[in-house]
Each structure stands twice: as structure tokens, then as C-alpha cells.
Design an enzyme around this catalytic site. Sequence first.
Site, short mmCIF file in Angstrom:
data_model
loop_
_atom_site.label_atom_id
_atom_site.label_comp_id
_atom_site.label_asym_id
_atom_site.label_seq_id
_atom_site.Cartn_x
_atom_site.Cartn_y
_atom_site.Cartn_z
N SER A 26 0.72 -1.22 0.01
CA SER A 26 -0.06 0.22 -0.50
C SER A 26 0.83 1.08 0.20
O SER A 26 1.72 1.54 -1.23
CB SER A 26 -0.86 0.10 1.30
N ASP A 52 -10.16 -3.66 -4.73
CA ASP A 52 -9.82 -2.73 -4.29
C ASP A 52 -10.86 -1.29 -4.19
O ASP A 52 -10.86 -1.04 -5.50
CB ASP A 52 -8.82 -2.04 -4.42
N HIS A 73 -8.49 -4.42 -1.36
CA HIS A 73 -7.10 -4.08 -0.51
C HIS A 73 -6.64 -5.18 0.14
O HIS A 73 -6.69 -5.47 1.38
CB HIS A 73 -7.12 -3.00 -0.04
#
Length: 332
Positions: A111, A234, A289
Amino acid sequence: MLHLLPLIAALVPFTTSTPVTKSDSDPLPLIIWHGLGDNYAADGLHSVGDLAMETNPGTFVYYIRIDESPDSDKTATFLGNLTEQVQHVCEDVASHPILSTAPGVNALGFSQGGQFLRGYIERCNFPPVKNLVTFGSQHNGIAKYQSCGSTDWLCKAWIGLLKGNTWSNYVQSRLVPAQYFRSTNESTGEPDDEYLEYSNFLADINNERKLKNATYAKNLASLDKFAMYLFEDDSTVVPKESGWFAQTNLSSGHVTPLRERKIYKEDWIGLKALDEKGGLDFKTTKGGHMDLGDKILIDVFETYFAPPKEEGKKASWYSGKIDNVHEELMEL
Ligand SMILES: *[C@@H]1O[C@H](CO)[C@@H](O)[C@H](O)[C@H]1NC(C)=O
Ligand SMILES: *[C@@H]1O[C@H](CO)[C@@H](O)[C@H](O)[C@H]1NC(C)=O
Ligand SMILES: *[C@@H]1O[C@H](CO)[C@@H](O)[C@H](O)[C@H]1NC(C)=O
Ligand SMILES: *[C@@H]1O[C@H](CO)[C@@H](O)[C@H](O)[C@H]1NC(C)=O
């Protein structure tokens, strides 16, 4: 101390009187930068490192941290000035007794850790990164703030402060996600003037300002491979296509891929050069995610982080440096 064990294990053969010749070169060390709300000592993160060591035996894994205290390291994922955080990591890695003796390292960014590793590469890159893999990163910034996790009140309080204050100096020097927030004009698709002027991180590392830093492009183009993984479902990162440096029109949903954008066509950060030598991989993986399983991770470690299997290449990057490294380990 835990992360030193694999190296110590790898040293054992060399401490006997008969020299051991290895058939393959050793894997490069792996540095891992975790995401928002995580910390460098977390079990989940270490199980990823353990898997990397199982897949490529002999891998030395270093978990990037802004602070030795796991709690403070977690706080630093949403509080702090990214210029200073990246600089801090550059100094830590460059002075690390093992990492600094390696001819290069591989890098894995989760991320926001993905774009921060890019900051390391573009600005410092010592030791140099050979292969960079990012999962669900925000390379083209975010257009909306992601949530902090339902019980993270400190994070929530800070994110609440962002509303309407993104471009203030106060916020840009303190709130991490604000420093990769990117706002554009809906009708032209061009970045807003305020973003270009005040963004403390993203506008700089993406070389979006008039004055381009040639070192950034040179360093990123020097990678062997840069693989960017996008999570298909996501919904945390808005827009998720940011993980591929794409630009999304949030009203129409239209996506302009990297190769059609100026940052690529004018090669502001070396992505075009990297792509032309076959070094840029656009990948997807199933799930939301950071929905990561062993299978995809093992595949990544085998594809991008395995040592080259060249016949007769027996040089190990730490043979010859073993005595030094050993002494330094004793001092730790
Ligand atoms: C470009 O980046 C390098 C590496 O961070 C830095 O040393 C240099 O001062 C920068 N150049 C300019 C013109 O900002
Ligand atoms: C962030 O830190 C750098 C280095 O200390 C400093 O030059 C910069 O002004 C800071 N950013 C903001 C927005 O205050
Ligand atoms: C967006 O760009 C158009 C065309 O340049 C301009 O007329 C408009 O005022 C801009 N919108 C905003 C919100 O700045
Ligand atoms: C984004 O989509 C809106 C709605 O369809 C459209 O009016 C606008 O022109 C688009 N912007 C760009 C830069 O294409």
C-alpha cells in the site's frame, strides 16, 4: 534480533575450516515497507518475511521502521513529514551493517509503503534496489482518504482534521496521507495548482513540477524489474488504478492508462525507459485491498526475488565480507 537469525544460519558453513562453495549466488536482502496502520513488528508482516526466506533460502529480511517502538512506528504511518521519514529510512538502510554491504537489495512495498519505497529509490538508492514490487500502492495519489480501521480513534481524529485543510502547511508537514493526496480539475484532468504548489511528497517524487529532477528518473530506470500489483476489487484505495499510475475520471469512470499520460510520454520519472527495456510489469491479483495469500506471495518471491541461477557463478555477496559482518553482528 529475530530478523538476524537467518543470516547467522547462513554464516555457519563459512565458519568451518573447509571453505564451502555454493552453486548459486545468494538471494539479495529484502526490505519490506508496511502500510497505513501497520507496524514493522506485526506478526502478519513477519509471516510474509518468513515466507520470503522459505522461498529463497538465505534471504536476509529487513522490516523498514520509522521508530524502534512498534506503537510509535504505527503512529508514524499517519503522522509525520514524509521528506523526513524517507530520509530517516535512507540513513537507516545505508548504515545497516548487513544491508550496506550487499551489492543491492530487493524491495516489497505494501500500500502506501510502495510509493515510499519509490521515494527511497529516487532520492537515495544506496544500497540500490534491483527489483521493486508494490501491492495496492497509490503511485498516482488518492482522490479520497481511506478509512483508518474502526477502532483506531487517534487516526480517525487526525483524518477528520484533513477535511478542507489538505493544502495547509500544517497538514502537509504532519498528515501522511495528505502528502499523497492528488486533486485534479474535473473538466481538464490536469492537477490542481494547489496540489502542484503544496504537495509535500507526491508532486515531487512524480516530478510533476516544472523543474524535473533527473536523478529521480535515472534511479527508477535503473531497476531490473518494477512490478505493480492491483487488487481487482480494491475499494479502499480511490481510485485503485493509482497502483498502475493510471488516471481515473471519478465522474465518468474513464481510466487513462500510464502509457497515455505525460508522466510516461515525457518520461518524467524513468518509467518509459524502464518499460522499453521490459522492466515494467502491470499485474492484478484477486480480492480487496491487501487481500494477500501465500500463493501469490510465493509466486512474487520466485518471479522477482529469486537469485539468478547461472552456471558456475559461485560468488556470494557476503563471502569475503563475512568476518566484518560477523564482527558487526557480535556488536549488535
Ligand atoms: C535531485 O534529487 C537528488 C537526490 O535526492 C538531490 O541530491 C538533488 O539535490 C536534487 N536536485 C534538485 C535540483 O533538486
Ligand atoms: C518537511 O520536512 C522538510 C525537511 O525537514 C522541510 O524542508 C519541509 O518544509 C517540511 N514540509 C512542510 C510542509 O513543512
Ligand atoms: C477547470 O478548468 C477549466 C478550464 O480551464 C476552468 O474553466 C475551471 O474553472 C476549472 N475548475 C476549477 C474548479 O478550478
Ligand atoms: C470526466 O467525466 C465528466 C463526466 O462524464 C466529463 O464531463 C469530463 O469532461 C471528464 N473529464 C475529462 C478530463 O475527460
